[in-house]
Design a protein around this motif. Structure first.
Motif, PDB file in Angstrom:
ATOM      1  N   ILE A  72      51.717  23.457  53.088  1.00  0.00           N
ATOM      2  CA  ILE A  72      51.500  24.047  51.752  1.00  0.00           C
ATOM      3  C   ILE A  72      52.437  23.457  50.686  1.00  0.00           C
ATOM      4  CG2 ILE A  72      50.443  26.229  52.516  1.00  0.00           C
ATOM      5  CD1 ILE A  72      53.172  27.598  52.077  1.00  0.00           C
ATOM      6  N   GLN A  73      53.167  22.409  51.062  1.00  0.00           N
ATOM      7  CA  GLN A  73      54.106  21.833  50.079  1.00  0.00           C
ATOM      8  C   GLN A  73      53.405  21.308  48.828  1.00  0.00           C
ATOM      9  OE1 GLN A  73      56.844  19.076  51.969  1.00  0.00           O
ATOM     10  NE2 GLN A  73      57.932  20.758  52.972  1.00  0.00           N
ATOM     11  N   ASP A  74      52.144  20.880  48.966  1.00  0.00           N
ATOM     12  CA  ASP A  74      51.422  20.352  47.796  1.00  0.00           C
ATOM     13  C   ASP A  74      50.828  21.445  46.933  1.00  0.00           C
ATOM     14  OD1 ASP A  74      51.985  17.833  48.524  1.00  0.00           O
ATOM     15  OD2 ASP A  74      50.033  17.433  49.484  1.00  0.00           O
ATOM     16  N   THR A  75      50.716  22.652  47.485  1.00  0.00           N
ATOM     17  CA  THR A  75      49.999  23.700  46.735  1.00  0.00           C
ATOM     18  C   THR A  75      50.876  24.886  46.356  1.00  0.00           C
ATOM     19  OG1 THR A  75      49.308  24.607  48.861  1.00  0.00           O
ATOM     20  CG2 THR A  75      47.710  23.209  47.716  1.00  0.00           C
ATOM     21  N   ALA A  76      52.084  24.982  46.934  1.00  0.00           N
ATOM     22  CA  ALA A  76      52.933  26.152  46.662  1.00  0.00           C
ATOM     23  C   ALA A  76      54.170  25.742  45.878  1.00  0.00           C
ATOM     24  CB  ALA A  76      53.350  26.801  47.976  1.00  0.00           C
TER      25      ALA A  76
END
Ligand code: BTN
Length: 324
Positions: A223-227
């Protein structure tokens, strides 16, 4: 607990306060005050002491406990707030309490969730001291269809709290995601229990997960790209207790304004909407469709126009904005 009461007093104090005054105002012995101070120091509170003047709080760690909240909310309100260190899920704990008669407005929050839950059966990553994991119990009179509106109202309430504390207002992705810099900072999970006989709402639990002091690499890789978090987006760390108290105040306002002030929440929601005017992908009942989001209805449904020219109001399922 004594130390909660002691820290609540010291947090509202800008001058040294004598041990005697603390012991008198709490109705406890000087030895008990002393023991509480030692315990607080071990927890990272920097409390100066001077033989003649007493105690002064120099620095508090970013702790989130009953004492921190007691310094920010009226004692009467704190009677229905439960702040835990660790819990499986604040929603699950509050559900148990609701089934045992907990009152409308009961709050459960925690420093960490070991089994934080998200929508669609997903996990909600909730590491220790990095965010606010909070659930509120509502007992509204109404039909299950009100769940969408309650979730949307909560998105507005949490946005208000973030704006009050951080000075920036998040955007809202229909129906329940708060977004900053195109990434999610907060998710909301609404769960309800329905009366068997008449289909009325027995209770609703609204769970809020807000990423506060979390750096990008502290999110799971997937989720590093979305959170993202308030720290990353604003460049400042925030006192979680202050934010949590503000969220509780805004939720109390929501409860007192439900359902009469719908127009106010609808206006605020529409002004923050990042979904209206965008191409969207809708996943529901195992089906995927794409369309164009044209409006938010007064019941907080998403109005979508499909390529065949037909329009529909979406009230559930997973909606993502295409290309983001
Ligand atoms: C989502 O975005 O999918 C919803 C996330 C909701 C997370 C919160 S954290 C507090 C409460 N307890 C839970 O187990 N989940 C909600």
């Amino acid at each position: 607990m004594t130390k909660d009461a002691v820290i609540a007093i010291l947090k509202n104090q800008t001058e040294y306060l004598s041990g005697e005054k603390i012991s008198k105002s709490l109705g406890i012995s000087r030895a008990a005050v002393n023991a509480a101070i030692q315990m607080l120091r071990r927890e990272g509170y920097d409390i100066a002491s001077s033989t003649n003047r007493g105690y002064l709080l120099n620095h508090a760690p970013d702790s989130l406990n009953m004492g921190d909240l007691l310094a920010l909310l009226p004692a009467r309100r704190m009677e229905t707030v439960l702040c835990l260190d660790t819990v499986d899920s604040t929603n699950s704990r509050l559900r148990d309490m609701a089934q045992n008669g907990a009152p409308e407005g009961q709050i459960v929050l925690a420093n960490e969730q070991t089994e934080g839950r998200g929508r669609m059966g997903r996990r909600f990553s909730s590491p220790r001291e990095k965010g606010i994991y909070l659930s509120v119990l509502l007992r509204p009179k109404g039909a299950p269809a009100d769940a969408t509106a309650l979730t949307a109202w909560t998105a507005v309430a949490v946005s208000n709290a973030v704006e009050n504390v951080c000075g920036v207002r998040p955007g809202i992705k229909w129906v329940n995601d708060l977004v900053m810099g195109a990434r999610k900072i907060c998710g909301i999970l609404t769960e309800m229990s329905i009366e068997g006989e008449n289909g009325h709402i027995q209770f609703v639990i609204v769970g809020i997960g807000l990423n506060v002091n979390r750096r990008p690499f502290e999110f799971p890789p997937e989720i590093q790209d979305t959170a993202t978090s308030l720290l990353t987006e604003t460049g400042h760390p925030y006192a979680r207790a202050l934010l949590a108290a503000e969220v509780i105040k805004e939720l109390d306002r929501l409860r007192s304004e439900w359902p009469g002030e719908s127009k106010k929440y609808w206006d605020a929601y529409c002004n923050s909407s990042l979904t209206v005017g965008k191409e969207v992908r809708i996943l529901s009942g195992g089906m995927e469709r794409t369309g164009f989001a044209t409006a938010i209805t007064e019941q907080f449904g998403l109005r979508v126009r499909f390529p065949n020219g037909k329009a529909e109001t979406v009230i559930g399922g997973e909606v993502s904005v295409r290309g983001s």
